[in-house]
Design an enzyme around this catalytic site. Structure first.
Site, PDB file in Angstrom:
ATOM      1  N   GLU A 168      -7.094  16.621  10.776  1.00  0.00           N
ATOM      2  CA  GLU A 168      -8.099  17.169  11.591  1.00  0.00           C
ATOM      3  C   GLU A 168      -9.514  16.657  11.024  1.00  0.00           C
ATOM      4  O   GLU A 168      -9.461  15.954  10.035  1.00  0.00           O
ATOM      5  CB  GLU A 168      -7.649  18.564  11.794  1.00  0.00           C
ATOM      6  N   SER A 203       0.785  -0.927  -0.212  1.00  0.00           N
ATOM      7  CA  SER A 203      -0.254  -0.096   0.375  1.00  0.00           C
ATOM      8  C   SER A 203       0.958   1.379  -0.333  1.00  0.00           C
ATOM      9  O   SER A 203       0.665   2.441   0.253  1.00  0.00           O
ATOM     10  CB  SER A 203      -0.571   0.101   1.372  1.00  0.00           C
ATOM     11  N   HIS A 249       1.120   5.455   5.490  1.00  0.00           N
ATOM     12  CA  HIS A 249       1.032   5.609   4.372  1.00  0.00           C
ATOM     13  C   HIS A 249       0.456   7.404   3.849  1.00  0.00           C
ATOM     14  O   HIS A 249       0.968   8.334   4.992  1.00  0.00           O
ATOM     15  CB  HIS A 249      -0.677   5.453   3.928  1.00  0.00           C
TER      16      HIS A 249
END
Length: 274
Positions: free
Chosen positions: A213, A44, A229
């Site tokens: 956020e 990934s 990631h």
């Protein structure tokens, strides 16, 4: 048949074979070389991401920014895969079907090989991990392509004193040993990324990873704290590091690369619909 006629006949018979074996004539005989492809086998951290995952970005999405026009990318990296599961699911077979002589096969696994509690993905660094990686190497070489091993890019982990921490255990060392044994080019992305995260520090790396956020992204309404990631900035940084390493190891030549020192706006990253 005279000696002259036999030589002429032999030359004519050999001509189609010579034309077919000349890379410079691969483009319909017009004398232009066929573009080479960089095939990515990985997890990934390198994979193509789609609109529902934005702004999560795999470094394979940014690699084309640094490649010349004679190179293309075929990104086969897939979320959650290890060196084992990528093969078991038939993904290496599919990748190799598109490989042509002169291509590169970039191989980055480790994140999910470490999940040894999962029998579908887990491998042992110095036995099964190396055994599976050899299958990528052999497959690439059988097709006249160059395999390139890439140690897994580091996660964002810091000690209390701000020191960037390695997280991949013995897997990078096992890959380094395999590369030396098999005579394969190695891009030590684990070491390079760890050094870069140390330069940036805990705060400076936040913009590179998928930390969000609440309300910042409609895909993550409650926010996100992802230390594995990347956001576009991080994917671009890792892709730039990968491109420079390909140059440093002389896998690619300077003419194959571009923009290694140029800023790449994060807005250039796009996420297609799945």
């Amino acid at each position: 048949m005279s000696l002259t006629r036999r030589r002429t006949a032999a030359a004519l018979l050999a001509l189609p074979l010579a034309l077919g074996a000349t890379p410079a004539l691969a483009d319909g005989g017009r004398g232009r070389p066929r573009p080479r492809t960089l095939h990515i086998a990985g997890d990934s951290t390198a994979a193509q991401k789609y609109a529902a995952a934005a702004p999560e970005t795999g470094w394979g999405m940014a690699l084309p920014f640094f490649l010349g026009r004679s190179l293309t990318v075929a990104n086969h990296a897939m979320n959650g895969r290890s060196s084992k599961s990528f093969i078991d699911e038939g993904r290496l077979t599919i990748l190799l079907e598109g490989v042509r002589p002169g291509d590169l096969v970039l191989i980055q696994f480790g994140h999910n090989d470490e999940k040894t509690e999962d029998p579908a993905r887990g491998t042992d660094p110095y036995t099964t991990y190396q055994e599976y990686l050899r299958q990528y190497i052999v497959g690439a070489r059988e097709r006249g392509a160059e395999p390139v091993l890439i140690t897994p890019v580091e996660r964002r982990r810091f000690a209390e004193d701000g020191t960037a921490k390695p997280t991949h255990g013995e897997y990078p060392a096992a890959m380094r040993a395999l590369a030396a044994e098999e005579g394969v080019a190695l891009l030590d992305l684990q070491a390079l990324s760890l050094a870069r995260w140390q330069e940036l520090g805990p705060d400076g790396t936040l913009a590179y990873f998928n930390w969000l956020e609440p309300g910042e992204s409609p895909n993550y309404p409650d926010g996100k704290q992802d230390n594995t990631h990347f956001r576009p900035e991080g994917a671009i940084e890792v892709a730039r590091t990968t491109a420079r390493a390909l140059l440093d190891r002389r896998v690619l030549a300077p003419r194959d690369l571009r923009r290694l020192d140029d800023p790449i706006p994060a807005e250039r990253i796009t996420w297609p619909q799945a």
